[in-house]
Scaffold this motif. Structure first.
Motif, PDB file in Angstrom:
ATOM      1  N   LEU A   1     -15.193   2.696 -38.854  1.00 17.69           N
ATOM      2  CA  LEU A   1     -15.431   3.406 -37.662  1.00 17.69           C
ATOM      3  C   LEU A   1     -15.923   2.495 -36.440  1.00 17.69           C
ATOM      4  O   LEU A   1     -16.949   2.006 -36.579  1.00 17.69           O
ATOM      5  N   MET A   2     -14.704   2.325 -35.509  1.00 21.26           N
ATOM      6  CA  MET A   2     -15.000   1.522 -34.468  1.00 21.26           C
ATOM      7  C   MET A   2     -14.617   2.272 -33.286  1.00 21.26           C
ATOM      8  O   MET A   2     -14.148   1.920 -32.304  1.00 21.26           O
ATOM      9  N   GLY A   3     -15.038   3.644 -33.311  1.00 31.14           N
ATOM     10  CA  GLY A   3     -15.033   4.416 -32.305  1.00 31.14           C
ATOM     11  C   GLY A   3     -16.233   4.562 -31.270  1.00 31.14           C
ATOM     12  O   GLY A   3     -17.339   3.892 -31.546  1.00 31.14           O
ATOM     13  N   PRO A   4     -16.601   5.783 -30.673  1.00 36.07           N
ATOM     14  CA  PRO A   4     -17.648   5.694 -29.891  1.00 36.07           C
ATOM     15  C   PRO A   4     -18.807   6.414 -30.719  1.00 36.07           C
ATOM     16  O   PRO A   4     -19.907   6.969 -30.257  1.00 36.07           O
ATOM     17  N   GLY A   5     -18.881   6.459 -31.920  1.00 35.53           N
ATOM     18  CA  GLY A   5     -19.796   7.022 -32.997  1.00 35.53           C
ATOM     19  C   GLY A   5     -19.237   8.238 -33.684  1.00 35.53           C
ATOM     20  O   GLY A   5     -18.518   8.878 -32.852  1.00 35.53           O
ATOM     21  N   PRO A   6     -19.660   8.636 -34.787  1.00 33.45           N
ATOM     22  CA  PRO A   6     -20.528   7.771 -35.679  1.00 33.45           C
ATOM     23  C   PRO A   6     -19.953   6.595 -36.013  1.00 33.45           C
ATOM     24  O   PRO A   6     -18.690   6.209 -36.034  1.00 33.45           O
ATOM     25  N   SER A   7     -21.099   5.666 -36.179  1.00 31.50           N
ATOM     26  CA  SER A   7     -20.571   4.215 -36.606  1.00 31.50           C
ATOM     27  C   SER A   7     -20.621   4.313 -38.342  1.00 31.50           C
ATOM     28  O   SER A   7     -21.159   5.102 -38.616  1.00 31.50           O
ATOM     29  N   ASP A   8     -20.094   2.932 -39.013  1.00 36.91           N
ATOM     30  CA  ASP A   8     -20.330   3.141 -40.105  1.00 36.91           C
ATOM     31  C   ASP A   8     -21.640   3.284 -40.529  1.00 36.91           C
ATOM     32  O   ASP A   8     -22.391   2.388 -39.883  1.00 36.91           O
ATOM     33  N   VAL A   9     -22.090   3.545 -41.783  1.00 38.28           N
ATOM     34  CA  VAL A   9     -23.252   3.957 -41.949  1.00 38.28           C
ATOM     35  C   VAL A   9     -23.562   3.180 -43.285  1.00 38.28           C
ATOM     36  O   VAL A   9     -22.715   2.883 -44.288  1.00 38.28           O
ATOM     37  N   HIS A  10     -24.601   2.249 -43.323  1.00 37.39           N
ATOM     38  CA  HIS A  10     -25.014   1.137 -44.300  1.00 37.39           C
ATOM     39  C   HIS A  10     -25.189   1.941 -45.556  1.00 37.39           C
ATOM     40  O   HIS A  10     -25.640   2.916 -45.558  1.00 37.39           O
ATOM     41  N   PRO A  11     -24.899   1.286 -46.946  1.00 38.79           N
ATOM     42  CA  PRO A  11     -25.028   2.073 -48.192  1.00 38.79           C
ATOM     43  C   PRO A  11     -26.302   2.451 -48.393  1.00 38.79           C
ATOM     44  O   PRO A  11     -26.603   3.508 -49.152  1.00 38.79           O
ATOM     45  N   ARG A  12     -27.315   1.571 -47.793  1.00 31.94           N
ATOM     46  CA  ARG A  12     -28.737   2.047 -48.033  1.00 31.94           C
ATOM     47  C   ARG A  12     -29.016   3.236 -47.432  1.00 31.94           C
ATOM     48  O   ARG A  12     -29.900   4.109 -48.079  1.00 31.94           O
ATOM     49  N   VAL A  13     -28.365   3.639 -46.244  1.00 30.05           N
ATOM     50  CA  VAL A  13     -28.957   4.627 -45.686  1.00 30.05           C
ATOM     51  C   VAL A  13     -28.090   5.895 -46.205  1.00 30.05           C
ATOM     52  O   VAL A  13     -28.546   6.979 -46.395  1.00 30.05           O
ATOM     53  N   LEU A  14     -26.713   5.681 -46.693  1.00 30.61           N
ATOM     54  CA  LEU A  14     -26.222   6.853 -47.442  1.00 30.61           C
ATOM     55  C   LEU A  14     -26.777   7.160 -48.623  1.00 30.61           C
ATOM     56  O   LEU A  14     -27.306   8.422 -48.904  1.00 30.61           O
ATOM     57  N   ARG A  15     -27.355   6.413 -49.286  1.00 35.75           N
ATOM     58  CA  ARG A  15     -28.107   6.473 -50.498  1.00 35.75           C
ATOM     59  C   ARG A  15     -29.312   7.206 -50.427  1.00 35.75           C
ATOM     60  O   ARG A  15     -29.877   8.046 -51.155  1.00 35.75           O
ATOM     61  N   SER A  16     -30.167   7.046 -49.206  1.00 37.38           N
ATOM     62  CA  SER A  16     -31.442   7.389 -48.834  1.00 37.38           C
ATOM     63  C   SER A  16     -31.222   9.267 -48.900  1.00 37.38           C
ATOM     64  O   SER A  16     -32.055   9.844 -49.199  1.00 37.38           O
ATOM     65  N   MET A  17     -29.931   9.555 -48.338  1.00 35.47           N
ATOM     66  CA  MET A  17     -29.812  10.944 -48.381  1.00 35.47           C
ATOM     67  C   MET A  17     -29.549  11.544 -49.654  1.00 35.47           C
ATOM     68  O   MET A  17     -29.722  13.042 -49.704  1.00 35.47           O
ATOM     69  N   ALA A  18     -29.333  10.888 -50.618  1.00 32.95           N
ATOM     70  CA  ALA A  18     -29.289  11.602 -52.017  1.00 32.95           C
ATOM     71  C   ALA A  18     -30.881  11.693 -52.736  1.00 32.95           C
ATOM     72  O   ALA A  18     -31.061  12.206 -53.769  1.00 32.95           O
ATOM     73  N   THR A  19     -31.571  11.375 -51.792  1.00 33.11           N
ATOM     74  CA  THR A  19     -33.047  11.804 -52.365  1.00 33.11           C
ATOM     75  C   THR A  19     -33.442  13.141 -52.342  1.00 33.11           C
ATOM     76  O   THR A  19     -33.203  13.933 -51.506  1.00 33.11           O
ATOM     77  N   PRO A  20     -34.032  13.653 -53.601  1.00 33.26           N
ATOM     78  CA  PRO A  20     -34.444  14.936 -53.435  1.00 33.26           C
ATOM     79  C   PRO A  20     -35.343  15.428 -52.465  1.00 33.26           C
ATOM     80  O   PRO A  20     -36.338  14.483 -51.952  1.00 33.26           O
ATOM     81  N   LEU A  21     -35.417  16.587 -51.821  1.00 33.68           N
ATOM     82  CA  LEU A  21     -36.122  16.946 -50.832  1.00 33.68           C
ATOM     83  C   LEU A  21     -37.599  17.448 -50.834  1.00 33.68           C
ATOM     84  O   LEU A  21     -37.887  17.809 -52.325  1.00 33.68           O
ATOM     85  N   VAL A  22     -38.436  17.458 -49.907  1.00 32.80           N
ATOM     86  CA  VAL A  22     -39.969  17.849 -50.081  1.00 32.80           C
ATOM     87  C   VAL A  22     -39.965  18.764 -48.969  1.00 32.80           C
ATOM     88  O   VAL A  22     -39.006  18.713 -48.178  1.00 32.80           O
ATOM     89  N   GLY A  23     -40.899  19.453 -48.971  1.00 35.53           N
ATOM     90  CA  GLY A  23     -41.415  20.496 -47.973  1.00 35.53           C
ATOM     91  C   GLY A  23     -41.387  19.685 -46.632  1.00 35.53           C
ATOM     92  O   GLY A  23     -41.775  18.545 -46.370  1.00 35.53           O
TER      93      GLY A  23
END
Lengths: 395, 395
Positions: free
Chosen positions: B17-39
């Motif tokens: 991704l070399m456009g005006p966004g979104p840009s490449d997302v780091h694997p750490r950030v991607l993985r954080s979204m797999a965290t179960p939700l809380v209220g």
């Protein structure tokens, strides 16, 4: 100036989500968000958007072309409904029997509408006769109502009657299905709705942030023929449709990861079948209701207005609602919610939505609720409650 | 009525991704979204929100208390700025030298403002003398400007001069840092800005959907003393602050997973150090710029106005911009973007943002751009370009 903050590893608490949303998110949906991103006009992202639209038409039970996900939470979808469909000076009829009917009024007012209400007590649905009378008195252009009131746990029935009344007066009908879509029977086309919106984090069990919205050709015609522009650019449906329609153009940046998640949750709705999903919610929430009642507690609404996805349980006189929700969260790791608005201190709200509507969650919540009341010295029969829930789950 | 759609496994294209966004997302950030939700009011989620606020203050270079993430994309944050800070009938000064200045005007108008412009050609920044003249002529209450114009690749300098002029006229200054925050030097407090907003999916390299916004006490005072309510409920800053401030109350449902991601991306900004991050963007984009120029191409802005995070490269006369971006996407798997607005067909826009601002992406993009031009028969020296980029990367 601030130094670099010391932010540690992400480590939120491990909860069972039985509140009014977000609900537990299925591991498949969580995992979908770890997918690398593509651009918001990438041909493969346009396919993702098309899949989302197909999945939304399916769960809304509609053939509406104008079906999309608003880039915001359910309240953004609500605002999109009123900011587009209401022109300054138009009269808007909203219900007074719950918190979210009030929010509709707030938004309709900010859109320049003159807001009038049709009344019913908190805990009861609207009576079509009262809606008819309000139409005769006020001649509103738009009627808003809430299919599943998160604040009261009431399911609004008689929807085809409501739309008949409104359409006989040339008005448009907006339905809030934030707490019900995918969990409780709702038929957009058969019941002749003009605009319906929802949220992603309740019965659809996706994370919050991409909110379903569908409108009929007739409603879109009203939006297109407005004399004034909607006072929101971000939620302007003509602008949104320039992105979601055929030949997508840049409007705002599509919510990549959030739409990946919504797509996966809609894929799971399609796999289960929407009517099977409604039946599961009814069965799981039925077991929860049976347990709560066998324990000696009561739900706020009468049985015929019960909303399976959100169970408003009356707090026994002796108990403290805040202490109850805090105990469940801190001692049991279960989120339920207290009362909202007029019902603060009167009820606790126990959700039964999406991936949270499953046997383990329901049985555990009934048991934990009983124990938490016992801790407060309230006389409840927890054993009978757990036994009743367990029996219902076996049927 | 629609049958259950057949939605297959999520499988978007593999892109750089070399456009005006979104840009490449780091694997750490991607993985954080797999965290179960809380209220959204869970004590552990309030901690997440506090971390996000601390991280935002750090990257904004501000001590502003009123710092939060808007639940929507950068355009929602822009709308939040104007819908709150502008009252009907107030005069708002916006720039005409790019696409997003135009969008500011559109939003200020819908908020009831009278919009006047300060002009500069697309490809050049505002001249403080012109801003001063516009203030003397129109006496605006609010000045908006764009720090990094995504449409032109121009960096607005002289920001402390702009705020001095505005404050001498008792006006408020709104800065758009959607394409620059975290990637290009920006100092909210030192430069005395009143309200600054950004997006998450550019130099911060989080997915789109939670948009940074900070405002000074003075600006919040104006919001609190409005004579009319902002015409958006969803973006009303007083309402948002009831959730983001001390003692959080329900306003709308917080964007759980999206905030997990923003938190992780801000954690990475703090780990690298914000000034080190600016330097990395300058170094990586500098290598890209050197390569493009060695190839025989030109950037639109003059060197002193160059915006490292977004490089607007003039398309040589013989070349077709659409064919160029399509070739890069389809044959090379690289997203760059065509021109927007006045610059459609004139430039391609090559982003260098966040996790995309790294050697492999930069070197590969320069090489691929050269090859794509060669395919069109344009005379470019791709070898010289790649060699120049490679040399710069080694320094």
């Amino acid at each position: 100036m601030t130094d670099a903050p010391d932010i540690g590893e992400l480590n939120p608490a491990d909860r069972t989500l039985m509140g009014p949303g977000p609900s537990d998110v299925h591991p498949r949906v969580l995992r979908s968000m770890a997918t690398p991103l593509v651009g918001y006009l990438d041909p493969s992202f346009v396919e993702v958007m098309n899949d989302v639209q197909e999945g939304l038409r399916y769960v809304f039970r509609t053939d509406n072309e104008y079906t999309l996900a608003v880039s915001g939470t359910g309240s953004a979808a609500m605002e999109a409904a009123f900011v587009n469909l209401v022109e300054p000076g138009e009269t808007v009829l909203v219900p007074s029997n719950g918190y979210f009917g009030g929010r509709m009024g707030e938004m309709a007012e900010r859109a320049g509408g003159d807001v009038v209400t049709v009344d019913a007590p908190w805990g009861e649905p609207l009576d079509p006769a009262d809606v008819e009378a309000a139409f005769d008195e006020h001649q509103p252009t738009v009627l808003g109502f809430v299919h599943g009131e998160t604040s009261t746990g009431v399911r609004q029935g008689d929807i085809d009657e409501l739309t008949d009344i409104a359409h006989a007066h040339d008005a448009y009908v907006v339905a809030d299905t934030v707490a019900s879509l995918g969990g409780v029977e709702f038929r957009t086309d058969e019941w002749d709705l003009d605009l319906v919106y929802s949220g992603s984090q309740k019965c659809l069990s996706a994370p919050p942030g991409a909110s379903p919205l569908t409108l009929s050709d007739r409603a879109m015609e009203k939006v297109r023929n407005r004399e004034t522009r909607p006072n929101s650019w971000y939620l302007d449906l003509e602008g949104l449709w320039s992105y979601w329609g055929d030949d997508p153009q840049y409007h705002h940046t599509g919510m990549t990861s959030t739409l990946y998640a919504l797509r996966e949750s809609l894929r799971m709705v399609a796999e289960e079948g929407v009517e099977a999903g409604w039946a599961r919610h009814r069965r799981m929430a039925g077991a929860l209701k049976a347990g709560v009642e066998a324990m000696g507690l009561e739900l706020l609404p009468a049985d015929e207005h019960w909303l399976p996805s959100l169970n408003a349980v009356r707090i026994p006189g002796a108990a403290d609602g805040d202490a109850l929700t805090t105990h469940l969260l801190e001692e049991e790791g279960i989120e339920i919610a207290g009362g909202l608005g007029d019902l603060a201190g009167e009820v606790v709200r126990v959700g039964c939505m999406g991936h949270s509507a499953r046997p383990s969650n329901v049985l555990r919540t009934v048991g934990a609720l009983g124990r938490a009341l016992e801790v407060q010295g309230v006389d409840v029969d927890t054993d009978a409650g757990v036994a009743a829930t367990n029996r219902e789950l076996g049927e």
